[in-house]
Design a protein around this motif. Structure first.
Motif, PDB file in Angstrom:
ATOM      1  N   VAL A 265      81.889  39.142  24.001  1.00  0.00           N
ATOM      2  CA  VAL A 265      81.308  38.783  25.292  1.00  0.00           C
ATOM      3  C   VAL A 265      80.191  37.766  25.069  1.00  0.00           C
ATOM      4  O   VAL A 265      79.344  37.939  24.186  1.00  0.00           O
ATOM      5  N   ASP A 266      80.206  36.716  25.861  1.00  0.00           N
ATOM      6  CA  ASP A 266      79.127  35.732  25.832  1.00  0.00           C
ATOM      7  C   ASP A 266      77.968  36.295  26.650  1.00  0.00           C
ATOM      8  O   ASP A 266      78.028  36.333  27.878  1.00  0.00           O
TER       9      ASP A 266
ATOM     10  N   ALA B 174      76.575  34.166  29.494  1.00  0.00           N
ATOM     11  CA  ALA B 174      77.419  33.958  30.674  1.00  0.00           C
ATOM     12  C   ALA B 174      78.593  34.930  30.614  1.00  0.00           C
ATOM     13  O   ALA B 174      79.747  34.533  30.418  1.00  0.00           O
ATOM     14  N   PRO B 175      78.330  36.230  30.775  1.00  0.00           N
ATOM     15  CA  PRO B 175      79.409  37.215  30.625  1.00  0.00           C
ATOM     16  C   PRO B 175      80.471  37.077  31.715  1.00  0.00           C
ATOM     17  O   PRO B 175      80.143  36.953  32.897  1.00  0.00           O
ATOM     18  N   ASP B 176      81.716  37.069  31.297  1.00  0.00           N
ATOM     19  CA  ASP B 176      82.847  37.018  32.219  1.00  0.00           C
ATOM     20  C   ASP B 176      83.209  38.456  32.596  1.00  0.00           C
ATOM     21  O   ASP B 176      84.003  39.109  31.921  1.00  0.00           O
ATOM     22  N   LEU B 177      82.600  38.942  33.672  1.00  0.00           N
ATOM     23  CA  LEU B 177      82.771  40.343  34.038  1.00  0.00           C
ATOM     24  C   LEU B 177      84.144  40.623  34.645  1.00  0.00           C
ATOM     25  O   LEU B 177      84.553  41.781  34.723  1.00  0.00           O
ATOM     26  N   ALA B 178      84.843  39.596  35.071  1.00  0.00           N
ATOM     27  CA  ALA B 178      86.218  39.799  35.517  1.00  0.00           C
ATOM     28  C   ALA B 178      87.119  40.114  34.328  1.00  0.00           C
ATOM     29  O   ALA B 178      88.034  40.936  34.415  1.00  0.00           O
ATOM     30  N   ARG B 179      86.845  39.455  33.212  1.00  0.00           N
ATOM     31  CA  ARG B 179      87.642  39.670  32.010  1.00  0.00           C
ATOM     32  C   ARG B 179      87.148  40.865  31.207  1.00  0.00           C
ATOM     33  O   ARG B 179      87.947  41.549  30.552  1.00  0.00           O
ATOM     34  N   TYR B 180      85.833  41.117  31.243  1.00  0.00           N
ATOM     35  CA  TYR B 180      85.233  42.205  30.461  1.00  0.00           C
ATOM     36  C   TYR B 180      84.422  43.115  31.390  1.00  0.00           C
ATOM     37  O   TYR B 180      83.198  43.197  31.297  1.00  0.00           O
TER      38      TYR B 180
ATOM     39  N   ARG C 237      79.451  45.724  32.169  1.00  0.00           N
ATOM     40  CA  ARG C 237      78.430  46.189  33.110  1.00  0.00           C
ATOM     41  C   ARG C 237      77.862  47.531  32.665  1.00  0.00           C
ATOM     42  O   ARG C 237      76.653  47.766  32.746  1.00  0.00           O
TER      43      ARG C 237
END
Length: 340
Positions: free
Chosen positions: A205-206, A209-215, A219
Motif C-alpha cells: 500500500v502506498d 496515496a492509499p488506494d482504498l478501493a483496491r486495498y 482502513r
C-alpha cells in the motif's frame, strides 16, 4: 495517508546507562524514548546543519566502499517494486561514502531528488571509533546488539516487520514512524517474501496515496496504527514483529539502530519454520490443515511445558526445555531429513 490511530506512548528522561529494557520488553508495545541519544556527538553536530553532520561522519569513516540503494527521481524516495512485483525499482551500488554524501548535498534543494540510501550498515565496519561518543552500550545491560547505521535523504522505508526487538535512534534529520500491531498483517497487504527492498516483506500500500478501493482493509489497519515523530536525539523502542513505516522528513537523515533477540542464540529465527510450513502445510486439504493447527497449538503455541508434563523427564527429549545441546541435536536431525 488517512487518519491514523493514537500516538505512541512516550517516556522522558531516559539515559543510556538507565535503560528500562526489561520493562520495555514486558510491555510489548512501542515506546518513544525522548532525548535518549541527545548527548551523542553526531546529534550535536546535526544541530549545526547537514554539512556539520556529514563532516562528523567523515571524521570516522575508514574509506572502505559502502553499499547503497539508488533510485531516480521517479521513485519518489520509496524503494519498492517494478510494475509486476518481480524486481525492485532501485539498484544496489557501491562507492565511497564521500560520493554518497556529496550527491545528497548537491540535490538537497531539489523538489524531487534521486534517492540515496545506505541501509543497515554495521557501524564498526565503516566507522571505527564512532561508538565512543555515539552508543547506547547495550552490552552493559547484557544485550548483544551491534549497532547499524542508516544514511539517506528523504527515503521511505515501506511498512515491514522485523523478527528482532529494535531501538531506533534518530541522529540527524526528523523521522515519522507509523506502527501497527502484528495482528494487522492481513490489513497491510504484504508483498512478496522475495525479492524485498530490505530483507522483509513490505506492505504494498502506498501510504501517501492509499488506494482504498483496491486495498479496503487498510482502513482497519489505520484505525489500529500509532504514530510518532522523532527529532535528533530521540529513540523509539519497536517490539519484535510490530509493523513500522518510516519516513525521512529532511534532505539528510541518519538513524542508528540496535536489533536483538529475546531468545538465546542457539534458537534460530522462526522465518525458517515459516518457509518450511509454506512448503509442507499450506497446500494440504483444509481438513488436514485444521488438524495440523491443533497439533501445532498443542506442541508449539500452547504452554511450553504442556506437551511433556505427563512424561518422566528422561522421556521428554524435544518436549523438554530447549538448551544448546538439544538445539544442536534438532539441527542435525533436520539437516539430515532435508538432505534425503
Amino acid at each position: 495517508m488517512g487518519e491514523a490511530g493514537p500516538g505512541v506512548r512516550e517516556r522522558e528522561g531516559c539515559r543510556p546507562d538507565a535503560l528500562p529494557l526489561a520493562e520495555l520488553l514486558d510491555g510489548g508495545e512501542p515506546v518513544v524514548l525522548r532525548g535518549l541519544a541527545r548527548d551523542w556527538g553526531l546529534v550535536r553536530a546535526a544541530r549545526g546543519g547537514m554539512r556539520e553532520a556529514m563532516d562528523y561522519l567523515r571524521g570516522f569513516y575508514n574509506g572502505q566502499p559502502v553499499p547503497y540503494s539508488y533510485g531516480g527521481p521517479g521513485i519518489g524516495g520509496r524503494p519498492f517494486y517494478d510494475a509486476d512485483y518481480t524486481a525492485l525499482n532501485c539498484e544496489v551500488r557501491r562507492s565511497g561514502l564521500d560520493e554518497v554524501l556529496e550527491a545528497i548535498a548537491a540535490h538537497a534543494g531539489d523538489a524531487a531528488p534521486p534517492t540515496w540510501y545506505v541501509a543497515s550498515l554495521l557501524v564498526d565496519t565503516r566507522f571505527p571509533g564512532l561508538r565512543a561518543h555515539n552508543d547506547l552500550d547495550l552490552a552493559a545491560h547484557g544485550v548483544h546488539a551491534p549497532p547499524s547505521i542508516w544514511i539517506g535523504n528523504r527515503v521511505v522505508a515501506s511498512c515491514h516487520y522485523d523478527a528482532l526487538n529494535n531501538i531506533a535512534c534518530c541522529a540527524a534529520g526528523w523521522r515519522r514512524f507509523t506502527l501497527f500491531p502484528p495482528e494487522q498483517i492481513g490489513n497491510l497487504y504484504p508483498g512478496p517474501l522475495e525479492p524485498t527492498p530490505g530483507g522483509q516483506a513490505i506492505s504494498i500500500v502506498d501510504f501517501d496515496a492509499p488506494d482504498l478501493a483496491r486495498y479496503p482493509r487498510f482502513r482497519d489497519a489505520l484505525a489500529a496504527a500509532r504514530t510518532a515523530v522523532l527529532e535528533p536525539g530521540d529513540a523509539l523502542f519497536i517490539p519484535s514483529l510490530w509493523w513500522h513505516h518510516v519516513q525521512g522528513l529532511e534532505p539528510f537523515n541518519v538513524l542508528v539502530n540496535y536489533w536483538w533477540s529475546s531468545a538465546p542464540a542457539y534458537i534460530p529465527s522462526p522465518m525458517q519454520a515459516l518457509y518450511h510450513a509454506l512448503w509442507t502445510l499450506r497446500d494440504r486439504p483444509e481438513r488436514e490443515k485444521r488438524a495440523w493447527r491443533a497439533i501445532f497449538d498443542y506442541y508449539v503455541f500452547g504452554p511450553a511445558e504442556r506437551a511433556g508434563e505427563h512424561l518422566p523427564p528422561q522421556a521428554r527429549n524435544v518436549l523438554g526445555p530447549m538448551d544448546e545441546t538439544l538445539a544442536r541435536q534438532l539441527r542435525a536431525m533436520l539437516i539430515g531429513k532435508l538432505n534425503r
